[in-house]
Every structure is written in C-alpha cells, then in structure tokens.
Design a protein around this motif. Structure first.
Motif: not given
Length: 804
Positions: A211, A213, A237, A268, A270, A280, A282-283, A285
């Motif tokens: 990932e 970040q 998302y 991904p 993030r 958390r 925004t993710l 993908t």
C-alpha cells in the motif's frame, strides 16, 4: 512493505515534524515494514525558487537564504546540514554574479529542499533509536535530461531501486528524497511540481508494495475543497479511474502521473492526515466504485483563449493548426470548447502561457485575418474551471439550473468522451459561490437559503422567531438550512453571514448600523451567499423601490407588504419583467387573506385556463370582527369598535381599516392575478367613516367613536329579517377583458348563508368560475394576526426553498 509519503506541511516545524516522527516510530514498534518518501519541509521549494529569482536580479538574497537555513535547522542544530547549505551558497552566488540561471541550475537548487528534509528526518529518527537510512533518490531514479519536468527511465530506475532495497532492507527504514532524480551524466533533475507523490508511486511500483500511504494535512479526498466549501464531505472510497480524472482536473493532493504506476500493480493508495492519524482517510483502489458524482475539482490561474471566425466553418485542418501552435510552444490545453453555427474555439490554458498562445495564434492565422475568415483572437483572464467528477449529462441540468438561479452564467462548459465528467469555466470572482451552489445541489447536504428580512415589527419579529425556532427541525426534515443573515428596519441593519441568534433584538439595538440596500447586496456578494431571499414585512411604499435592484442582484422576493402589487400597472409590469429577465420569483401569499392559500389557488385556476367569473369575500379580519359581532350582539357599534381597538385588532389609527383602502388594495391584487389592468383609483370604495371624522389626529378621533352609532344603528335596523352586515370586496364584470368592476362595500346578507354565518375575525372568499357555475370555491379561515401572517410568509419561504 508499505510506502509512506509525507508532504511539506506534514514535515513543517513543530507539530508537523513531531507527528511524522511519532507515526514512523509507532509503525516500526508495531513491526510494520515501511519505507518513507519525503517532500521538502514547509514551503521550502517555493522559498528556494523565490530566492533564486531575487539572486538573478542581483537582489539581497543572502538575508532570505539565512532565514531559510535557520528554519531548516530549527530545533535540531545538532544535525549537520552544512553540505547542502554550502552548495546553495555557491549556486546562489553564481546566479547573482551572472544575473541568470538555467533550468539545470534551478533543479540543483530546488533539489536541496528534499535533501535537507530527508537528512534531518533520518537524523532525528536515529537519535530516537529508530534504525533509519538516508536514501538519495538521485542514485535510484534515472531520468531523461528534461530539467524541471524529467521523465524516469523505467528499466534502469527499477533495477536501481530493487538492488538498493536488497542491500538496505531488514529492519532499516529508508528515508527517500521525493521529487528528484538524475540523468546519465549524474546531473540533478526534478520530476515536476508535486513530483514527490510520483516518486512514492514509482518506488511502490518497483517494490510491489502492499500500500502507498500519502500523509497530508487533510483527512482525505473531499467532495470539494473544504477551504472553499464548508459543507464538503470526506469520500471514503475512490477508484483509480476516478482519482486519475480528479488529478487531471486540478486536484492538488494527487499528481496526475501518480496513479498509473499504482494501477499497473494494483497497489492501493490511501490519503491520510498526519495531524489526525486516527482517521482512516480515503482509500483509492482498482475496484470500481459506485457510479455517481464523487467530487468537485478546481483549476485556478487559468485563462480562456478564444478564436472566433465565421469563415472557419467547414474548413478542414483548423484544429490541427491550432494544436500545432500549442504543441510547438509547449502550451498545455486543459479544456476545449467548440461552437458550430458561428465558428468559435475556446481553449483553457495556464494564465502564464495565455499571452504567448494568443500571439502565436495571431501569427499562425495572419492571412486568415486579412481574408476575414478569422474575426478575432482574445484572452479572458480571471477565470476558473470547476470540474464535476462523475457528472452524467443526463442530470447536469440540476446544478446548471441552480447556477442560473443564482445569477452565475458559465462562460463555457464541456464534457469528457465518457460523458461522466463535466467542466465549467466561470469568472474567478464567482468561483466560491459557484462551488457552494453546485455542491449544495449535488451532494444532498442541506440546501442553504440566505434570508434578509426588512421590517421586524409584529409580523417581521414573529417571523424571525418562527424561523429560529423551526430551523433545526426543517433542516433535519427537509434538508433546507434557513440562514437569516440580515435584519433591517428603516434606520438600522444587523448583518451576520452565519445567521442571527435569538438575541437579535438586542444585537440590532447595540450593533445595528445605518445602511443602504447596496450595503446588503455587497455583503451577500462579498461572502458568496447563495439562494438569496429578501422579505419585505414593512408597509412602506418607499421600500418597494428596492425590489428591482434586489431582483437584479439575485434575490428572490417575498412580501407581506401590499404596496408593490397595488402601485401603477406600469410598475406592476416593470417588476414582472425584471423577475422574468433575472429568472427570480416573487411570492406574496399573505397580501390577501394572511396565511390562507388564496392567491395560489387563483393563480392555478387562471393558469389552467379556468374562466373565473367573480370573486367575492370578506378581505379584512378587522372588519370581519367588527360586523360579525355588531350583527350578533345588541350593542352600539362604537362599543364593538372600541373593543377591537383595545385588543389590538386594528391599526394604531383605526381609520386605516375603516376607510376601506386596505380591502381595495387586496381586491386589486387579485384582479391583477387575472391579468386585469385596473388601477387603484378605479375601485369603488365605500368609506365607513363619517365624512367629518376622516381628517384630524388620532387622539381626537378616538374621543368621537359614539358618533358612529346613529349611522350604523339605522343601517342595522333597515335590514330585512334574518340578515346580517358584512363588509366585502367584489370583483365582477367580463373578466376576459382588460378591466373588471372592483367594488368595496357594506352589504346585508341572509344569516343562513356561508357568508352570513361567518364568526370571529375570519376572512372568507368565494371564487366563481365557468366550470363550477353557481357553486363557488370557498376559502375561509383566520385572516388576521401577526402570527398567522408570519406563518404565511414562512410558508412562502419554504415554497421558494423547494423550487429548483
């Protein structure tokens, strides 16, 4: 392995740098395998570029450079950054001597921001017992020699990164400089602004990271820039495709090139907040997110280049010539819009390149000017682009209509081939308001209605309190946020863009200021207030003069003041024209019958083609009370009149009720709803006041009320049996002509009829139509009182709020 990337604000002195150290420490202690990519700290890149420009002009750059060094060392004087500082000294001195610099020199200077950042962070981590290793990305990312915007050489860069991490793996945290690389001669290059994100993306790709970040100063990607739209919401998302569109349309949190390396390996991304690590974020993908509008993105510092010419219609190769000019001069075009009937092409380019674009296009089309195939090439500065990511053209009419309603007319718009993104070019001065209008329309957040209330007497004051008491429930139930931003009387004005409070009466006394209507218009404009409503609760003929300026300044109108609709027919039509021209609404349901749905009913019947043949009724709650009680009780008229005065049912001067003019005005309002062109002077009005009492002061009049008694005792006695007195307004005649017969008079009617059975202070209306024949539509109810009238105005507010 996870790749962590920290932006400049995250790495700024104080809280930012401390948070970054804490995040890295926590992850290492939790056994996470990480590598870190850093941007320059704070505003280092901008500062270095500014110092470079000053040095090139032989300015006093040394003082600026010393300030820069002090900030970079800051609370960590023990960290040795002398190597970078020495190089900067030499480079700036050389630039100052020569008075110029190349992009190659500029890249060397700008690269120091990331180098200083990575070295400092590495030293701090080591000092705290975290095994950290400084990694100079110039040894990892090999690029071409396009200084300022270099492109990585994929195979060689990947090989370098993989080999480097084989050697420096295990428990060591590699702190990698973002933004920079080097060419085959080992000259420093940079990857373009926001290139640190690109560096992190490439490293993640080469290492098949779990990932990426990206730590920033916001909680993630929002439905709009929270600095511009207070109601913006975080998006949980996004898909890579949506993120890519977002980057291409100006989202500064993402670099346009960042997405592709991640998409290739399905890594991904993030977006996280350094300062709110519990969030958390925004993710992003490869999973296709649900369809629909995701966010509003903005491009600023752009200009619109327009090429116009009737002679270009149908000519082949015009577009190719335009884009050859753009390509030859490295001018990127973000939006293109083309017309067909009168050939016109609009190009949105960076403002700094707009003049160059115009000059070079004029050279290219020089012969076409002579042949008059091209009329003109112009540049419009001070524009911005709003892109609605995920907007389908099938529903685009909703935000577009909302913009027009708020008097924001886009200069041009276009949509992508997919039909899922629409971009609008607007005046820069309208950007903030336009964003808020579109956002409120699209994202289902509360639609904000900004209200200015003029007159805060009985009706106005009651209305303000009704709004404040009901606002929370209305927002929850209807998604409408009522915001009273202005309260004014004839002398003082209270303004608060966030809405007045329950203490508004004291506030207007204490803080109220003298004003003109222009002050309110300018205030609404200054704070980009949308969905504006002006409410007139005065009885002033003078205030009505402000209606058209308010309409022309994007205000809808609501009025309990009857004057505007009963002035000359010429003004009546002029106001309607202004409303039509500006696409604004004017509601005045309380002008007749207080809160009863009378005007709406008549409008609906008339618009549907129903032929209304007569309207008759008791229009005044005050006079209803007088004659209902006088007919039912065996007491003198003066006693009933005094009772009405004492209970506050009449105006301070009761003659304003008794003269019949108020009923006449109400009757005229209904006549004009039927497109009749009557003037007030044409109404036949029976004045209830004995002639000798019509002049003089109020106090003197109030001592002579008994002089009414012989007159009305006789009128009452002369009636037929089982009849009662009612003071009515009646509209009759051939109402299909330009004018009708308007009468206001005292009549005697059978007590067993609907009109005869009226009680209390109710108003009563009979609407006769061709279809209904002798059986009229009857509307009856409370026709007076400040609470009823205020509630009727409130109903108009909600009616307007639901429109569009």
């Amino acid at each position: 392995m996870k790749i962590l990337k920290f932006g400049g604000k995250s790495l700024s002195n104080g809280e930012g740098l401390n948070k970054v150290v804490q995040i890295i420490t926590d992850k290492v202690q939790q056994g996470e395998k990480i590598a870190v990519v850093v941007s320059a700290r704070g505003n280092a890149t901008d500062e270095l570029e500014y110092i470079l420009k000053i040095a090139a002009k032989n300015g006093d750059y040394k003082r600026l450079l010393e300030n820069f060094k002090v900030y970079q060392v800051s609370d960590y004087p023990q960290v040795d950054l002398s190597e970078e500082f020495t190089i900067l000294d030499k480079l700036f001195e050389g630039v100052s001597l020569i008075g110029d610099y190349s992009n190659k020199i500029k890249d060397q200077i700008l690269s120091k921001g990331e180098l200083l950042s990575a070295k400092l962070l590495t030293a701090i981590l080591v000092e705290k017992g975290i095994p950290a290793n400084f990694a100079d990305s110039r040894e990892l990312l090999k690029t071409d020699s396009k200084f300022g915007d270099a492109q990585p050489l994929e195979q060689l860069s990947k090989k370098n990164v993989v080999n480097y991490f084989k050697e420096h793996n295990g428990s060591t945290v590699n702190i990698i400089t973002g933004f920079i690389g080097s060419n085959n001669n080992n000259d420093t290059t940079t990857l373009g602004r926001n290139g640190s994100n690109y560096t992190a993306s490439l490293i993640a790709n080469y290492l098949n990271a779990e990932e990426l970040q990206n730590f920033t100063h916001v909680d993630g990607i929002y439905t709009a820039n929270p600095d511009l739209v207070a109601d913006a919401k975080k998006i949980e998302y996004l898909s890579f495709n949506e993120a890519n569109e977002l980057a291409n349309f100006g989202a500064t949190i993402l670099h346009a090139k960042t997405i592709i390396p991640l998409l290739e390996k399905n890594i991904p991304l993030r977006i996280l907040n350094t300062f709110n690590h519990e969030n958390r974020g925004t993710l992003i993908t490869s999973d296709a997110a649900k369809e629909g509008i995701k966010t509003l993105s903005v491009l600023e510092n752009v200009s619109l280049v327009n090429l116009e010419g009737r002679g270009l219609l149908g000519k082949a190769g015009i577009d190719a010539r335009i884009f050859k000019v753009m390509g030859d001069h490295n001018i990127s075009v973000s939006i293109i819009s083309q017309g067909s009937s009168e050939r016109g092409i609009g190009l949105v380019v960076a403002t700094e390149k707009a003049t160059l674009a115009m000059v070079e296009l004029e050279k290219e089309f020089e012969n076409d000017f002579y042949s008059k195939d091209v009329n003109q090439i112009t540049v419009t500065d001070n524009v911005s682009v709003i892109s609605i990511i995920g907007q389908d053209l099938s529903t685009f009419h909703k935000p577009y209509t909302a913009l027009i309603k708020n008097k924001i007319v886009p200069i041009l718009f276009n949509n992508t081939v997919t039909g899922k993104n629409v971009s609008l070019v607007v005046k820069k001065s309208e950007l903030n308001k336009a964003l808020n209008v579109i956002h409120g329309e699209i994202f289902g957040v509360s639609k904000k209605i900004n209200i200015a209330i003029f007159g805060h007497g009985l009706v106005g004051g009651t209305l303000i309190n009704q709004i404040l008491e009901s606002a929370a429930a209305i927002e929850k139930r209807k998604g409408i946020k009522l915001n009273v931003f202005a309260i004014a009387n004839s002398k003082k004005l209270l303004l608060n863009k966030n809405g007045v409070t329950a203490d508004w009466k004291n506030s207007i006394q204490k803080d109220g200021a003298e004003y003109t209507i222009k002050d309110i218009i300018e205030y609404a404009d200054k704070y980009h207030l949308e969905n504006l409503i002006a409410i007139d609760n005065t009885a002033s003929a003078t205030f009505v003069e402000n209606y058209i300026p308010l309409v022309e300044s994007s205000f809808d109108l609501i009025s309990s003041n009857k004057v505007a609709n009963t002035l000359s027919y010429g003004f009546y039509k002029e106001l309607r024209k202004a409303l039509t021209d500006n696409q604004k609404n004017y509601l005045y349901e309380t002008n007749v019958g207080a809160g009863l749905p009378l005007i709406d009913t008549i409008k609906l019947l008339h618009l549907s083609g129903e032929n209304i043949t007569k309207i008759k009724g008791v229009f005044s709650g005050t006079l209803s009370y007088l004659f209902n009680n006088f007919s039912a009780k065996d007491v003198p008229f003066s006693e009933i009149l005094k009772e009405a005065i004492d209970n506050g049912y009449t105006e301070p001067d009761p003659r304003e009720d008794l003269c019949g003019n108020d009923v006449g005005r109400k009757l005229l309002i209904l006549a004009r709803e039927l497109d009749l062109q009557n003037e007030f002077e044409e109404i036949s009005i029976q004045n209830l006041i004995p002639e000798h009492l019509r002049e003089g002061n109020v106090a003197d009049f109030l001592t002579k009320l008994k002089e009414f008694d012989p007159i009305y005792d006789k009128i009452k006695a002369d009636q037929k049996p089982n009849h009662v007195l009612r003071y009515i307004g009646e509209l009759s005649g051939d109402l299909q002509n330009d004018k009708g017969n308007l009468e206001v008079k005292l009549v005697s009617v059978p007590s067993d009829t609907a009109l005869g059975g009226l009680k209390g202070s109710d108003s009563f209306f009979e609407i006769y139509t061709e279809s209904y024949g002798d059986r009229p539509i009857v509307i009856q109810g409370a026709g007076a009182g400040s609470a009823v009238t205020a509630r009727g105005v409130f109903g108009d507010i909600l009616r307007l709020s639901d429109k569009g």
